[in-house]
Structure formats: C-alpha cells, structure tokens
Design an enzyme around this catalytic site. Sequence first.
Site, PDB file in Angstrom:
ATOM      1  N   SER A  75       0.650  -1.223   0.005  1.00  0.00           N
ATOM      2  CA  SER A  75       0.105  -0.042   0.256  1.00  0.00           C
ATOM      3  C   SER A  75       0.538   1.407   0.244  1.00  0.00           C
ATOM      4  O   SER A  75       0.557   2.459  -0.031  1.00  0.00           O
ATOM      5  CB  SER A  75      -0.661   0.567   1.325  1.00  0.00           C
ATOM      6  N   LYS A  95       0.397   3.311  -2.447  1.00  0.00           N
ATOM      7  CA  LYS A  95      -0.806   3.990  -2.967  1.00  0.00           C
ATOM      8  C   LYS A  95      -0.900   5.928  -3.121  1.00  0.00           C
ATOM      9  O   LYS A  95      -1.253   6.781  -4.012  1.00  0.00           O
ATOM     10  CB  LYS A  95      -1.871   3.624  -2.149  1.00  0.00           C
ATOM     11  N   TYR A 141      -3.232  -3.576 -10.257  1.00  0.00           N
ATOM     12  CA  TYR A 141      -2.964  -3.228  -9.393  1.00  0.00           C
ATOM     13  C   TYR A 141      -2.236  -4.504  -8.605  1.00  0.00           C
ATOM     14  O   TYR A 141      -1.383  -3.687  -7.336  1.00  0.00           O
ATOM     15  CB  TYR A 141      -4.608  -2.845  -8.873  1.00  0.00           C
ATOM     16  N   TYR A 185      -3.808   3.642   7.808  1.00  0.00           N
ATOM     17  CA  TYR A 185      -5.127   3.167   8.354  1.00  0.00           C
ATOM     18  C   TYR A 185      -5.719   3.365   9.411  1.00  0.00           C
ATOM     19  O   TYR A 185      -5.812   4.668   9.377  1.00  0.00           O
ATOM     20  CB  TYR A 185      -5.042   1.597   8.643  1.00  0.00           C
ATOM     21  N   VAL A 210       1.389  -3.789   4.100  1.00  0.00           N
ATOM     22  CA  VAL A 210       1.001  -4.980   4.572  1.00  0.00           C
ATOM     23  C   VAL A 210       2.776  -5.782   4.353  1.00  0.00           C
ATOM     24  O   VAL A 210       2.740  -6.724   5.789  1.00  0.00           O
ATOM     25  CB  VAL A 210      -0.105  -6.240   4.151  1.00  0.00           C
TER      26      VAL A 210
HETATM   27  N1  GLU Z   1      -1.890  -5.178  -2.235  1.00  0.00           N
HETATM   28  C1  GLU Z   1      -2.274  -4.834  -0.675  1.00  0.00           C
HETATM   29  C2  GLU Z   1      -4.041  -5.848  -1.387  1.00  0.00           C
HETATM   30  O1  GLU Z   1      -4.542  -5.522  -1.460  1.00  0.00           O
HETATM   31  C3  GLU Z   1      -1.962  -4.264  -0.392  1.00  0.00           C
HETATM   32  C4  GLU Z   1      -2.687  -3.761   0.755  1.00  0.00           C
HETATM   33  C5  GLU Z   1      -2.041  -2.935   2.218  1.00  0.00           C
HETATM   34  O2  GLU Z   1      -0.561  -2.822   2.597  1.00  0.00           O
HETATM   35  O3  GLU Z   1      -2.439  -2.140   3.206  1.00  0.00           O
HETATM   36  O4  GLU Z   1      -5.139  -5.757   0.142  1.00  0.00           O
END
Ligand code: GLU
Length: 611
Positions: free
Chosen positions: A67, A70, A192, A244, A262
Amino acid sequence: MASAVSPISDYLATLYKTLHNNTQGEIATYIPELGLADPSSFGICIATVDGQVYTAGDVDIRFTIQSMSKPFIYGYALQQHGQEKVQKKVGVEPTGESFNSIVLDELTNRPFNPMVNAGAIAVTELVEGDTPERRLTEMVDWFSRFAGRELDIDESVFRSEQATGHRNRAIAYMMLNTGMLERDPEDVLDLYFRQCSLSVDCKDMAVMAATLAAQGVNPLTRERVLAVDNVRDVLTVMSTCGMYDYAGQWAYDVGFPAKSGVSGGVIAVIPGQLGVAVYSPPLDRVGNSVRGVEACKKLSHDFSLHLFDGRTDVHSVIRREYTGAVPSKRVRSAAEREFLAKFGERLNVIEVQGALFFGSAENFLRRLTEIAQDGKTIVVDMKRVAYADRTAIELICQTARALSGRNCELIFTELSENPELERLRRALDERVCPETGFSRLDDTDIAIEQFEDAILEEAEMRRNDRIIPLDEIDIFNGLSSDDLRTLSAAVTTFQFDAGQKIINEGDDARIFFVVGRGSVSIWVNVDGRRPRRIGSVGQGGPFGEMALLDGGKRSADVIADVPVICYGFSVDGIREISVDSPTIMTTILGNLVRIMSDRLRLANDEIRALQ
Ligand code: GLU
C-alpha cells in the site's frame, strides 16, 4: 552515503538497537507469500531533500511496496488527468473502516479515498496506455522515477496475491456494478497487484518519500517527477488517511504524513526536510508495522518533526541591510570616493534569504516599504532566496507597483542563477519593470556602481567625453612635467570593444594598464568554471599593475565593459626610461603602494560594515 562521522547515523544505530528488541506484532499471511518474511528483519533509512542518505539495519533487504504505492499512483492520476477528473473517481475522506473494506460512499458511489484498496484500484484504472503491456511499462516507469532507479516486480508475491486476492476482486466488481470502473476488472486488478508487488528496499522508499518532501523533485536524479500542487494533494490525503484506522492518533502523536503497507513498510514525509522509510514485517492490530510506528514516533519526538511544532521563522528573511557607505568594488580615484561618501545614505541594500511565502514575504516587504523614502535607491539582493511561491511573487509585484508612486528607485538583483526563481524573474520583467521604471540587474555590485556613477555624473565628476590625460592619473601623481613627457613616449594606447578580453588569467604579466576612458571588469573563475565579477576599474584607475611588482602571472581576466581606451605601459619600457630618470619608477611604485594600502583600508571598512 552518510559520511563516517555523523550524529544522525549514530542516532539511527541506537534507535535500531533499541527497537530491535521489540518483537510484538504478527506478519501478514493473507497473501501467503508475505508470510515467508523474516520477522527479525528491520531497517531504517532517512533521505534528505538534498540527497544525503542515512541508514541503520537491514536496508538492503527487498520487500514488496504494497500500500505504500498508493500515494504515488494517486499522484500519477492527478498529474495525468487533473484534480477534477480524479475527484470524480475517488474522494478524500478518511473511512474509519479497514483498508480492504467493501464500502463506497453511498451518495457518489466513489471509494472514500485513494489510500484504501477500493480507491487505489479506481486510481489504477487511470494508468495510461492502450495495451496491458504499455500500462505496465507506464506504471513501473512512474515508480522508478521516484526511486531514482529501474524497479522490478516480485513475481512470486504477484502470483500469490493474484491467486488469493478475492476480496479485492469483490471490490473491483462492485465498482464495475456502480459504474466507477469502466474496464475489465481483471485487467485493472492485474495492474493493481503488480503495482503492490513492486520490489523495493528501504533506501528506495526513503528516496521516494524524500521526493515528496522535496516538492516533487527526486533528490538523487534531480528530476522533477511530480508538480508542486499534486505533491500537496498527495500529502494531504496521506496525512488524513495514510495509516489505516490509526490516522487520527498518528497525526496527534507523530504529526507528519505517512503511509504503511502490509509487507511491513512505513514511509513518512517531513516536507522540505526528509523522507523516512522503515521496514519491519510484524504488524499491529490495525495493520501498521510495530517497529515502523515506534521508529516514527521516536524520530518525531527526538528531532521535533511534528508539523505543528510551528518553528517557521519569518523574521530571518532579511539577511542584512547596509547603505552606500559600503561602496561598490569599482576602483575609483580618491576624489571620487570622497565625494561619494556624502551620498551613502541615499542607497540601501537589503539582502533577502530563504523561502519566500506569505509570512516571510509580508515581513520583508513591510521593511522594504519602511525604507523606501523619497530620493532613495534600494537594491533588493535575492542571491540567497531559495524559492518564492505564487503568493510571495504576487505580494512583491503589488508592493513594487505601489512604491512606484513614491519618489524612490527599486533594483532587484541576483535572481539569475537560481532556476527556482524563474517565475519571480518573469513576473518582475514582464509585470513590474516596464510599468514602474524599476529595474532588475544580475549583479548587486553593478547596481551599486551605477548608483555611484549617476551621482558622479550629476556632479559632473565623471568625464566620459574625453580621455583622461596622464597628469590627472593618481598613479603618476608627483611626476615632473619632464618625467611625464618621458613617460608619454613609453606609452602605447589601446582600444578595446565592449566585451573584449584585455587580460587573460594565467598569462605572463608584462604590461600594466590605466583606463583612459570607459571601464573594465575583473573576472575570476569560481570552482574553475563559473565566472564571477569581483570588481571593476573606471577612468584613471590602474589594472594589471601587479606586473610592476612581481612580474608573475595574471591572476584574473579583465574584460572591457564598454568601448574602452587604455594606456599600456610595458614594465621593461618603464625600467629602461628609469635608468636615466630614476624618479619615474620610484614615484610610480610609491603611488602604487599608497593606492594598494587605500584599497586594503577600504576592504577592512567593508568587512567591518558588513559584520
Ligand atoms: N496488495 C495489498 C492488498 O490489496 C495491499 C494492502 C496494503 O498494503 O494495505 O491487499
């Protein structure tokens, strides 16, 4: 890399040791491949906006960006499509739900923000290219520009995620249902998942964060990757939604924008200062790296990095002020200098420094308005201004226009070398100078020199309509008319065009010159490449006179400012005539010593005045 002695490296080493003992948290396993990470891996990296990198721990271990991608893909969408179109696809509200929640804003059908999966998937659809391959290249290239190196994808994490990412699939199909996704969801998800599987290390992430800290310019490659306005939007969303469900407490405790993933990475951005990256796979209950959060908390506290600590000082915008009592570096006759000394108070130089934004510009312009009185010439020296934002430029233009009503003159100087000041330069050249009669010059010394010349001209002390005769030249003071006659037989008159080089640095010094009409400038090479004007010589002044003393090599270039007429005296020639008329050499040397000690005194006065 960081130099051997560094309090910051030492600090990071201690931080690493302290936090390494903290073994709390669980590694994410919902993407099976992530479960293979070593829980003891731990790296911290800081990159400054000018490209210094400090590290501690396992900073070479590769992990997937997850993430933390993002904010960057959101920046891509803003840059390619503009805020308006992007805002139709994704909002900017924190969700209060988990990162992979399957909720959309009921009113608009938009995902809440680009830091949760739904929003990031919607944004990923905006990657340009007419085939999946082109879109993939476009995406990898975009992230590589932030990292300053060619990134690649961890294929096993990608396959693991593609095989198990059904929740993300559910999100994508729901967005297809509401019309938020337009292309085949599998195709968008493919990109993605690959984006989340970009393989990076701590240093890559710190440099990527530092690119955001440096307003979009990569500190290693110096490439502008993201426009300033887009950086602001990205950082805003990071600060409200980046951590988060911990975003509010994070803003309270730590106080700078951050994003975690994550895989166990956290990046943080301290605008104008640093990018930080921490990697440590065990996660807390919200999904943030345990050691990552602790490291950022400590850094924020120990280095006072909370953005609302509010240490921006608008007062230091004025570096110093001085008057015309500090003269230009032009060599002038004793009579001229004495005359000019009476007018010193008519000139003010104000040196501005640092970043110009609303607060600092207001401060400096208030002072400028105070000193801009009747009959004053004010040189605004911007050599040490690092940057001027839109507001500062506007305020400077408005103030200058308002001051043009008063009987004063403004000269803006030293804006040419800094590319960051291009917009200010253009605003002055196009909107201020033509309208107000104020001017912009490259060099502060030239501005002071022109002020002095104007005073001398007004008083008719400067006679550029004629060539100064030998008997009015300071360096020949005290010579009898017989000596002057003998001397004039040894002189050669030279004519030079404006811009012509008269003396070359490094050449043998065999002739010394006196300016008969016009003026010349003295240039040296700074760092062996950048020419810098260090002074000038006007009518009646000597140059290249060291030839008389040591006959060594020329120590600077001398270039004609305007069409110039010079007297040239060969050192050997003067020695020859001095055999029969020995007073010629002794008188000239005596004068030279006096002129040089005058200059020394002047330089000392200047150093004192500028302290
Ligand atoms: N590729 C992970 C997902 O979509 C990213 C989640 C994250 O790092 O928060 O679940």
